[in-house]
Scaffold this active site. Sequence first.
Site, PDB file in Angstrom:
ATOM      1  N   ASP A  16      39.887 -13.543  59.434  1.00 59.52           N
ATOM      2  CA  ASP A  16      40.387 -14.781  59.507  1.00 59.52           C
ATOM      3  C   ASP A  16      39.558 -15.865  59.001  1.00 59.52           C
ATOM      4  O   ASP A  16      38.517 -16.130  59.536  1.00 59.52           O
ATOM      5  CB  ASP A  16      40.719 -15.324  61.034  1.00 59.52           C
ATOM      6  CG  ASP A  16      41.680 -16.288  61.155  1.00 59.52           C
ATOM      7  OD1 ASP A  16      41.682 -16.979  60.191  1.00 59.52           O
ATOM      8  OD2 ASP A  16      42.556 -16.200  62.180  1.00 59.52           O
ATOM      9  N   ASP A 114      45.465 -17.096  55.285  1.00 58.52           N
ATOM     10  CA  ASP A 114      44.017 -16.912  55.606  1.00 58.52           C
ATOM     11  C   ASP A 114      43.830 -15.731  56.726  1.00 58.52           C
ATOM     12  O   ASP A 114      42.722 -15.594  57.511  1.00 58.52           O
ATOM     13  CB  ASP A 114      43.631 -18.227  56.461  1.00 58.52           C
ATOM     14  CG  ASP A 114      44.425 -18.385  57.750  1.00 58.52           C
ATOM     15  OD1 ASP A 114      45.582 -18.017  57.909  1.00 58.52           O
ATOM     16  OD2 ASP A 114      43.500 -18.828  58.355  1.00 58.52           O
ATOM     17  N   GLU A 115      44.673 -14.731  56.551  1.00 62.90           N
ATOM     18  CA  GLU A 115      44.441 -13.654  57.685  1.00 62.90           C
ATOM     19  C   GLU A 115      45.001 -12.291  57.088  1.00 62.90           C
ATOM     20  O   GLU A 115      45.934 -12.269  56.706  1.00 62.90           O
ATOM     21  CB  GLU A 115      45.382 -14.092  59.098  1.00 62.90           C
ATOM     22  CG  GLU A 115      44.731 -14.691  60.087  1.00 62.90           C
ATOM     23  CD  GLU A 115      45.662 -14.539  61.231  1.00 62.90           C
ATOM     24  OE1 GLU A 115      46.105 -13.603  61.776  1.00 62.90           O
ATOM     25  OE2 GLU A 115      46.085 -15.952  61.854  1.00 62.90           O
TER      26      GLU A 115
END
Length: 353
Positions: A16, A114-115
Amino acid sequence: MGNSKKKKENIILHIDMDYFFAQIEERENPQFKGKPVVVGADPKEGKGRGVVSTCNYEARKFGIKSGMPISRAYKLCPQAIFLPVNMQLYKRVSRAVFQIAQKFSSKMERVSLDEAYIDLTGRVGSYKEARREGEDLRKIVFEKERLTCSIGVSKNKMMAKIACELAKPDGIRIITPVQAAKTIASMKVETIPGIGPKTRQFIEKKLKKKDPQIRDALVFSKSELADFFGKRGEEFYYKLRGIDKSPVEEKKEAKSVGKEHTFQKDTRDAKMIIKVFKRLVGDVHSQVKDKKINGLTVVCRYEDFETHTKQISFDAGKYTEEFLYKKSISLLLKFLTQSNKKIRLIGFRVKIA
DNA sequence: AAGTTCTTATTAC
DNA sequence: CTAACGGTAATAAGAACTT
């Protein structure tokens, strides 16, 4: 099972990016470093209507958080640097980051810009080795992109994500299988993915206890949870115990595509509403014009936040923008007719066949 | 009664 | 002085409508 088919130990990594959008802005504008940065809607002197998308840790010191109304963020820290969302840029950076991550295993599931989850099962033989891999990934991402991220490693997706949360910011955390259940016991029930505010409130009522912890919810039997929450309930039973069998899998094609717009001010100005609606239909159509679709939904949120939808289905096929507009505009007009309330938001969505 | 279709609620990022 | 609150998508459940 005392033979040759000894089961490989599942090892899942969750990565993350730290305060992603805001961190990218800091990277691109070094003069922002050390100052509060808020990425999201335009605060318009405190009158803006959107929310905070992401903010850096300096902004968090003022109490600003993701999802918070931008007007509130402005009150908390008017001197912060407020920036619009530059999605093009963030997408480009995201691709670069996950191209690096991909090298650690071909089995990767991107959850958002973002993950991502990475399945290390079979590729690494132990948690010790997995830690080294994670450290490596963090190092390479920073060297290549000058961005920090956090990593969690555990026996399944849920536990890896929880581990990652504990590692933030700029850290790595391993939760071995034996530690899993015990580690989450003292956490809030909302830590479990799928348990949000509503479900928590329901659990609070059942337990007559506020802010229940995961250990408190262990008193519910599987069938009780199924009674309370239907299909999700059984999942909860296992997740509360650190068990999650969901596989790491590539994101599939979207099943629907839509666009919404919130007006600067609530309105009943039909000209303006129709103009915006036409744009929404056009934007959505351009995204799906070579896909077969079989239905559409029109959304309307009134000034009091009451939100309604109207939808129609039709035979799967490729349709022109005009067709979609003709089909949907009548639904939109019904919202104007059936209530005298002012309108806050309208939306248009199509179902992909 | 079964199978679609429509609508709302909830969640996540 | 009430109420701050995007945009996008998935999924589940139940109601409503068709066949």
